[in-house]
Design a protein around this motif. Sequence first.
Motif: not given
Length: 128
Positions: A83-84, A106
């Motif tokens: 996702s990041t 995260d």
Amino acid sequence: MYMRIIVLVLLLLWGTPTVPCKTEDGPQIIPIRILDNSEETERINRMPALVPIVAYYNSSTSAVFIQFLHDFGDMGVNINNNSTGEFRHYDVNSNSGTVILPINGDEGTYQIEFNLSEGSRFEGIFEI
């Protein structure tokens, strides 16, 4: 006798769901199901391979805890937050039995890969 017990324990661990276990205000423990992702052979197996690696994520330490049930020797472990884009690479030795690998923590979908020196590969996916 001992082999039956070991096989039973591994089968129980293999069937563990990857559903987060969370208390209301406490830390979140997320089991990570590890699968054998080595190249396919021509043999037909009717049962998935038993993977001698147990892993879970602990939110209170923002780390992945890994227990090796077999000595694979040196290996590379990659943890990627899809996702990041966060990427971590660790060189570990399974001889120690357990390893704790810190990550950012995260939210997102993470992929963990174990690349063994002899060419085998294991991987798992978990969400925070």
